[in-house]
Design a protein around this motif. Sequence first.
Motif, PDB file in Angstrom:
ATOM      1  N   TYR A 197       3.677   7.176   3.259  1.00 14.62           N
ATOM      2  CA  TYR A 197       3.278   6.011   4.106  1.00 14.62           C
ATOM      3  C   TYR A 197       3.590   5.060   2.823  1.00 14.62           C
ATOM      4  CZ  TYR A 197       1.855   8.311   7.813  1.00 14.62           C
ATOM      5  OH  TYR A 197       1.659   9.132   9.057  1.00 14.62           O
ATOM      6  N   TYR A 198       4.730   3.962   2.834  1.00 14.85           N
ATOM      7  CA  TYR A 198       4.163   2.365   1.996  1.00 14.85           C
ATOM      8  C   TYR A 198       4.159   2.073   3.687  1.00 14.85           C
ATOM      9  CZ  TYR A 198       6.533   5.388  -1.482  1.00 14.85           C
ATOM     10  OH  TYR A 198       6.897   6.599  -2.301  1.00 14.85           O
ATOM     11  N   GLY A 199       3.223   0.472   3.064  1.00 14.65           N
ATOM     12  CA  GLY A 199       3.325  -0.762   3.901  1.00 14.65           C
ATOM     13  C   GLY A 199       3.162  -1.943   3.264  1.00 14.65           C
ATOM     14  N   THR A 200       2.927  -2.986   3.863  1.00 20.54           N
ATOM     15  CA  THR A 200       2.730  -4.533   3.578  1.00 20.54           C
ATOM     16  C   THR A 200       1.178  -5.385   4.171  1.00 20.54           C
ATOM     17  OG1 THR A 200       5.075  -5.356   2.908  1.00 20.54           O
ATOM     18  CG2 THR A 200       3.234  -6.701   3.017  1.00 20.54           C
ATOM     19  N   SER A 201       0.592  -5.077   4.151  1.00 19.18           N
ATOM     20  CA  SER A 201      -0.651  -5.622   4.614  1.00 19.18           C
ATOM     21  C   SER A 201      -1.102  -6.854   5.112  1.00 19.18           C
ATOM     22  CB  SER A 201      -2.336  -4.943   4.022  1.00 19.18           C
ATOM     23  OG  SER A 201      -2.718  -5.804   3.112  1.00 19.18           O
ATOM     24  N   ILE A 202      -1.547  -7.596   6.177  1.00 26.71           N
ATOM     25  CA  ILE A 202      -2.118  -8.687   6.736  1.00 26.71           C
ATOM     26  C   ILE A 202      -2.539  -9.248   5.203  1.00 26.71           C
ATOM     27  CG2 ILE A 202      -2.784 -10.683   8.040  1.00 26.71           C
ATOM     28  CD1 ILE A 202      -2.077  -8.047   9.775  1.00 26.71           C
ATOM     29  N   ASP A 203      -3.848  -8.682   5.123  1.00 31.59           N
ATOM     30  CA  ASP A 203      -4.518  -8.830   4.091  1.00 31.59           C
ATOM     31  C   ASP A 203      -4.075  -9.553   2.262  1.00 31.59           C
ATOM     32  OD1 ASP A 203      -6.908  -9.439   5.152  1.00 31.59           O
ATOM     33  OD2 ASP A 203      -7.545  -7.039   4.493  1.00 31.59           O
ATOM     34  N   SER A 204      -2.710  -8.446   1.763  1.00 27.66           N
ATOM     35  CA  SER A 204      -2.314  -8.511   0.569  1.00 27.66           C
ATOM     36  C   SER A 204      -1.629 -10.395   1.391  1.00 27.66           C
ATOM     37  CB  SER A 204      -1.242  -7.432   0.639  1.00 27.66           C
ATOM     38  OG  SER A 204      -0.307  -7.839   1.757  1.00 27.66           O
ATOM     39  N   VAL A 205      -1.195 -10.949   2.424  1.00 26.10           N
ATOM     40  CA  VAL A 205      -0.500 -11.871   1.822  1.00 26.10           C
ATOM     41  C   VAL A 205      -1.578 -12.876   2.295  1.00 26.10           C
ATOM     42  CG1 VAL A 205       0.655 -13.372   3.739  1.00 26.10           C
ATOM     43  CG2 VAL A 205       1.127 -11.187   3.683  1.00 26.10           C
ATOM     44  N   HIS A 260       0.814  -1.300  -0.269  1.00 29.85           N
ATOM     45  CA  HIS A 260       0.465   0.167   0.173  1.00 29.85           C
ATOM     46  C   HIS A 260       0.874   1.320   0.374  1.00 29.85           C
ATOM     47  CE1 HIS A 260      -3.176  -3.162   1.144  1.00 29.85           C
ATOM     48  NE2 HIS A 260      -3.817  -2.537   1.019  1.00 29.85           N
ATOM     49  N   THR A 261       0.596   2.762  -0.590  1.00 27.14           N
ATOM     50  CA  THR A 261       1.167   4.001  -0.650  1.00 27.14           C
ATOM     51  C   THR A 261      -0.175   4.507  -0.258  1.00 27.14           C
ATOM     52  OG1 THR A 261       2.939   4.912  -1.361  1.00 27.14           O
ATOM     53  CG2 THR A 261       1.360   3.661  -3.130  1.00 27.14           C
ATOM     54  N   THR A 262       0.753   5.876   0.172  1.00 26.28           N
ATOM     55  CA  THR A 262      -0.427   7.222  -0.139  1.00 26.28           C
ATOM     56  C   THR A 262       0.314   7.964  -1.143  1.00 26.28           C
ATOM     57  OG1 THR A 262       1.476   8.154   1.360  1.00 26.28           O
ATOM     58  CG2 THR A 262      -0.180   6.703   2.437  1.00 26.28           C
ATOM     59  N   ARG A 263       1.123   7.490  -1.708  1.00 25.89           N
ATOM     60  CA  ARG A 263       2.711   8.702  -2.374  1.00 25.89           C
ATOM     61  C   ARG A 263       1.021   7.948  -4.463  1.00 25.89           C
ATOM     62  NH1 ARG A 263       3.909   6.262  -7.162  1.00 25.89           N
ATOM     63  NH2 ARG A 263       5.425   4.462  -6.903  1.00 25.89           N
ATOM     64  N   ALA A 264       1.021   9.123  -4.707  1.00 27.90           N
ATOM     65  CA  ALA A 264       0.493   9.456  -6.000  1.00 27.90           C
ATOM     66  C   ALA A 264       1.044   8.604  -7.388  1.00 27.90           C
ATOM     67  CB  ALA A 264      -0.065  11.022  -6.702  1.00 27.90           C
ATOM     68  N   ARG A 265      -0.696   7.731  -7.972  1.00 29.85           N
ATOM     69  CA  ARG A 265      -0.244   6.675  -8.776  1.00 29.85           C
ATOM     70  C   ARG A 265       0.691   7.849  -9.590  1.00 29.85           C
ATOM     71  NH1 ARG A 265      -2.798   5.240 -12.836  1.00 29.85           N
ATOM     72  NH2 ARG A 265      -4.208   6.583 -12.902  1.00 29.85           N
ATOM     73  N   ILE A 313      -1.054  -0.583  -3.529  1.00 22.76           N
ATOM     74  CA  ILE A 313      -2.499  -0.221  -3.915  1.00 22.76           C
ATOM     75  C   ILE A 313      -2.207   1.245  -2.852  1.00 22.76           C
ATOM     76  CG2 ILE A 313      -4.717  -0.963  -2.429  1.00 22.76           C
ATOM     77  CD1 ILE A 313      -3.369  -3.806  -2.392  1.00 22.76           C
ATOM     78  N   PHE A 314      -3.180   1.882  -4.063  1.00 24.89           N
ATOM     79  CA  PHE A 314      -3.047   3.639  -3.620  1.00 24.89           C
ATOM     80  C   PHE A 314      -4.324   3.841  -2.743  1.00 24.89           C
ATOM     81  CE2 PHE A 314      -1.323   2.873  -7.278  1.00 24.89           C
ATOM     82  CZ  PHE A 314       0.200   3.386  -7.360  1.00 24.89           C
ATOM     83  N   ILE A 315      -3.131   4.216  -1.373  1.00 24.69           N
ATOM     84  CA  ILE A 315      -5.174   5.215  -0.822  1.00 24.69           C
ATOM     85  C   ILE A 315      -4.472   6.260  -0.445  1.00 24.69           C
ATOM     86  CG2 ILE A 315      -5.690   2.351  -0.199  1.00 24.69           C
ATOM     87  CD1 ILE A 315      -3.760   2.898   2.422  1.00 24.69           C
ATOM     88  N   SER A 316      -5.390   6.753   0.346  1.00 24.62           N
ATOM     89  CA  SER A 316      -5.481   8.413   1.304  1.00 24.62           C
ATOM     90  C   SER A 316      -4.256   8.000   2.866  1.00 24.62           C
ATOM     91  CB  SER A 316      -6.405   8.648   1.140  1.00 24.62           C
ATOM     92  OG  SER A 316      -7.849   8.038   2.676  1.00 24.62           O
ATOM     93  N   LYS A 317      -3.901   9.074   2.859  1.00 25.58           N
ATOM     94  CA  LYS A 317      -3.223   9.097   4.239  1.00 25.58           C
ATOM     95  C   LYS A 317      -4.022   9.250   5.671  1.00 25.58           C
ATOM     96  CE  LYS A 317       1.139  11.759   4.265  1.00 25.58           C
ATOM     97  NZ  LYS A 317       1.963  12.873   3.773  1.00 25.58           N
ATOM     98  N   HIS A 318      -4.963   9.594   5.532  1.00 23.48           N
ATOM     99  CA  HIS A 318      -5.872   8.951   6.395  1.00 23.48           C
ATOM    100  C   HIS A 318      -6.767   7.759   6.672  1.00 23.48           C
ATOM    101  CE1 HIS A 318      -9.039   9.792   9.719  1.00 23.48           C
ATOM    102  NE2 HIS A 318     -10.504   8.757   8.534  1.00 23.48           N
ATOM    103  N   LEU A 319      -7.006   6.938   5.465  1.00 21.10           N
ATOM    104  CA  LEU A 319      -7.207   5.954   5.329  1.00 21.10           C
ATOM    105  C   LEU A 319      -6.065   4.504   5.976  1.00 21.10           C
ATOM    106  CD1 LEU A 319      -9.371   3.371   4.808  1.00 21.10           C
ATOM    107  CD2 LEU A 319      -8.381   3.086   3.205  1.00 21.10           C
ATOM    108  N   PHE A 320      -5.008   5.070   5.382  1.00 20.30           N
ATOM    109  CA  PHE A 320      -3.616   4.430   5.778  1.00 20.30           C
ATOM    110  C   PHE A 320      -3.705   4.568   7.053  1.00 20.30           C
ATOM    111  CE2 PHE A 320       0.643   3.349   6.145  1.00 20.30           C
ATOM    112  CZ  PHE A 320       1.249   1.988   5.200  1.00 20.30           C
TER     113      PHE A 320
END
Length: 352
Positions: free
Chosen positions: A221-229, A179-184, A195-202
């Motif tokens: 922000y950049y991150g790996t979610s449990i759901d992505s696994v 996931h990232t909050t930066r623009a696509r 997966i592009f999401i808003s800062k708020h959602l992140f």
Amino acid sequence: IPSKEGKIFIKALFDYDPKEDKAIPCKEAGLSFRKGDILQIMSQDDATWWQAKHEGDTNPRAGLIPSKHFQERRLALRRPEIVVQPLKLSNRKSSGFRRSFRLSRKDKKTNKSMYECKKSEQYDTADVPTYEEVTPYRRQTHDKYRLVVLVGPVGVGLNELKRKLLMSDTQHYGVTVPHTTRARRSQESDGVEYIFISKHLFETDVQNNKFIEYGEYKNNYYGTSIDSVRSVLAKNKVCLLDVQPHTVKHLRTLEFKPYVIFIKPPSIERLRETRKNAKIISSRDDQGTAKPFTEEDFQEMIKSAQIMESQYGHLFDKIIINDDLTVAFNELKTTFDKLETDAHWVPVSWLH
Ligand code: 5GP
């Protein structure tokens, strides 16, 4: 690997040499072992000294090893930064094996090492690695080793190995989409690179523990979610994940049953020879550009690997030295193939 049949097996999470142990009643009666060895418990009748032998050892004579309880106590005492406190919760099981301590960091200012242990109290599981009860387990078709976690220092070639493995069989292996909050960017598609999401959602997701790991880079922000696994596993693929070693303990759950591989650098001499023409994105470089390895990079890699191994070595199922890339890759491939056919030692807690 034998069948269980009422036997108790433990994985040693520390090195032990009875000759160096001042407390052992008789040094000759002691059993030496290394971190990662599998031992069979022959007797737990004594609270301080258990009798054990190396798994598969046909010699019927057992040797003395410190009990879990005893080892935890004295390790905690030896590490002054850890405070041992009685656990307040009351609904803990008090099987001999689970009895241990809750540990917290010592207050640096007071510089006091507190040690409390009342016989009647029960304790939370310690942060002090001693033993882990394990059982032989062969994966069923519906329950293969599906999450394989790769850890190793920056520049060791972990990404290259991961990429090669993925390319070797894209139907079989998969990687998570971060996931990232930066623009696509124009050439990117949502759900492919990121997966592009808003800062708020992140931030909400972080609050709700949705991430295995996350970080900040250039105000995003950049991150790996449990759901992505989970979504890689749902496609019936083996999920390859590389994370910082401190996150491994959160992934060692019944759901994921991960197999953890440590990619270790060879000697500094071999690093100089094998990485002559290679490049690294150094952790000291803010720009994130790849540059040829420097002597400092090699030293940092080796030091970082040593720290990882001493702090998290007890969580590694396999260590592969990445000296020659092709050799390391073949070893990795063989390891993966064996994972699908052979029985392995897993924590007993994974089977309940
Ligand atoms: P970019 O925006 O150029 O795609 O990536 C910028 C940085 O974000 C890279 O250094 C990359 O390693 C980092 N990054 C990408 N995905 C993740 C992730 O899942 N977690 C963390 N912590 N960093 C990531």
